[in-house]
Design an enzyme around this catalytic site. Structure first.
Site, PDB file in Angstrom:
ATOM      1  N   ASP A   1       0.818  -1.214   0.000  1.00 28.65           N
ATOM      2  CA  ASP A   1       0.000   0.000   0.000  1.00 28.65           C
ATOM      3  C   ASP A   1       0.853   1.266   0.000  1.00 28.65           C
ATOM      4  O   ASP A   1       1.418   1.637   1.029  1.00 28.65           O
ATOM      5  CB  ASP A   1      -0.918  -0.012   1.224  1.00 28.65           C
ATOM      6  CG  ASP A   1      -1.877   1.163   1.237  1.00 28.65           C
ATOM      7  OD1 ASP A   1      -2.154   1.707   0.157  1.00 28.65           O
ATOM      8  OD2 ASP A   1      -2.337   1.539   2.327  1.00 28.65           O
TER       9      ASP A   1
ATOM     10  N   ASP B   1      -1.800   5.125  -5.842  1.00 28.49           N
ATOM     11  CA  ASP B   1      -2.090   4.312  -4.663  1.00 28.49           C
ATOM     12  C   ASP B   1      -2.255   2.841  -5.040  1.00 28.49           C
ATOM     13  O   ASP B   1      -3.248   2.451  -5.655  1.00 28.49           O
ATOM     14  CB  ASP B   1      -3.372   4.830  -3.998  1.00 28.49           C
ATOM     15  CG  ASP B   1      -3.679   4.139  -2.676  1.00 28.49           C
ATOM     16  OD1 ASP B   1      -2.869   3.293  -2.254  1.00 28.49           O
ATOM     17  OD2 ASP B   1      -4.716   4.436  -2.080  1.00 28.49           O
TER      18      ASP B   1
END
Length: 407
Positions: A95, A323
């Site tokens: 992440d 992201d």
């Protein structure tokens, strides 16, 4: 969506293009003009580690597999690592939209991770140690905790954390240190001492307990903050990391890799085929990797979208984030409507970077609208087939279709 809560002027352009057989969406983004650790992004396959350990001082880079969670219904990509002594195998969501590295621990309550092997068993590790609340490492959590990490009534108060994501999901626990074991591309074990992570005893919210989290034991934060995986290892490896996310629909799945360090050994970062764009800094959200979008094209037709949609305003709102922890791409409502209309006019066969199969013979556009000021996100579906290199020292993002298998 795994993005942590928040606690520029481009001079040239290049094209970030996702090519399709009959359709293309092109984002025109602002540009600036050794060795590594390579970690496979595994497709949920357990790899037996080598029996001969290597310590970090013997290596200049790390390279490890990345796993697509598609087989368990997840839209995430996982990094495989081994934590503790003896090592326990865990899969963590890769992440770039958050900083904290955390795993569900044996003390976890109110957690959805209840199957065997779904938690890190601290009592089985000889090297586990929670940080004291007054330890300097505990202070790196600030301003993430919403409360004082110290209980002044206890002599040996551990470092407590509470970390919140953008959809309200939270993880709470003890900020701790451990020994981690990573498998290099050569099959050797790499041992890292004093690895700082969160030992979660409370996990709640849709991002961390819903279907998108299936198969994961926690999150590997790769953000720009001091407690992230890329920050903890970056100082030893040139503050650079990269990854290429392979097509999640292919079976058997191709291997993706997370590389910590310089990619020069693969002749990527020095390749003239790699383009670069500045990584913008938003003081209100220092975790995120922001890029500047100049224009959007669908099938070589420029869309009439107000440029202000892509800007970070003086309050820190807006902007566009890369992201890996978000599956879909998110655009502000006004931009989304223009893109959707253009797709409806031109789309023929569904394509992997832009469409997701929700049921048999049903394909949905993998782009969603968000409210003005919420900011845009380039999710991991749109990132498939590109090699992305995050160069933190030069504050730039490199990207190329070369050295990454096309989806």
């Amino acid at each position: 969506m795994l993005r942590a809560l928040p606690l520029l002027s481009p001079t040239a352009t290049t094209m970030f293009t996702v090519s399709l057989r009959s359709l293309s969406l092109l984002l025109l983004i602002a540009t600036a003009a050794t060795e590594y650790l390579k970690l496979p992004l595994l497709h949920k396959t357990h790899h037996t580690p080598s029996t001969t350990p290597l310590y970090l001082s013997h290596l200049h880079n790390l390279k490890s597999p990345i796993t697509s969670g598609a087989s368990s219904g997840s839209g995430q990509y996982f990094v495989s690592l081994h934590l503790g002594s003896p090592p326990q195998h865990l899969l963590l969501v890769a992440d770039t939209g958050s900083d904290l590295i955390w795993v569900a621990c044996s003390a976890c309550r109110d957690c959805s991770l209840r199957s065997p092997g779904s938690a890190f068993l601290t009592r089985h590790s000889a090297s586990f140690s929670p940080h004291h609340c007054f330890h300097s490492t505990c202070q790196r959590l600030v301003p993430h905790p919403r409360h004082n990490p110290c209980n002044h009534t206890l002599l040996h108060s551990p470092c407590r954390y509470e970390y919140e994501y953008s959809d309200g999901s939270i993880t709470e626990g003890f900020f701790s240190k451990e020994l981690i074991t990573l498998n290099s591309s050569s099959g050797k074990q790499i041992l890292l001492k004093d690895f700082h992570f969160g030992c979660g005893f409370h996990i709640a919210g849709p991002s961390l307990t819903g279907g998108s989290f299936n198969g994961a034991h926690g999150v590997l934060g790769l953000g720009r903050g001091p407690i992230s995986f890329s920050s903890q290892l970056g100082r030893r490896f040139g503050n650079k990391f990269s990854y290429c996310l392979m097509d999640y629909t292919v079976s058997p799945p191709p291997t993706s890799f997370l590389v910590i360090g310089d990619h020069q050994n693969d002749d990527v970062s020095t390749s003239p085929k790699m383009s670069f764009t500045p990584l913008l800094l938003n003081p209100q959200s220092p975790t995120f990797y922001y890029i500047g979008i100049k224009s959007v094209y669908v099938d070589d037709v420029k869309l009439r979208i107000n440029p202000a949609v892509w800007l970070i305003d003086e309050m820190g709102n807006g902007g566009t984030v890369i992201d890996s922890g978000t599956t879909l791409t998110l655009f502000e409502e006004s931009a989304y409507r223009k893109i959707l209309t253009a797709f409806k006019r031109r789309v023929k066969p569904p394509q992997r970077n832009y469409f997701i199969e929700t049921s048999d013979q049903v394909k949905c556009l993998a782009i969603q609208p968000v409210n003005p000021g919420s900011g845009s996100v380039i999710g991991n579906l749109m990132q498939q087939g590109f090699l992305f290199e995050f160069d933190r020292d030069k504050s730039r993002l490199g990207f190329t279709r070369h050295s990454c298998a096309l989806p």
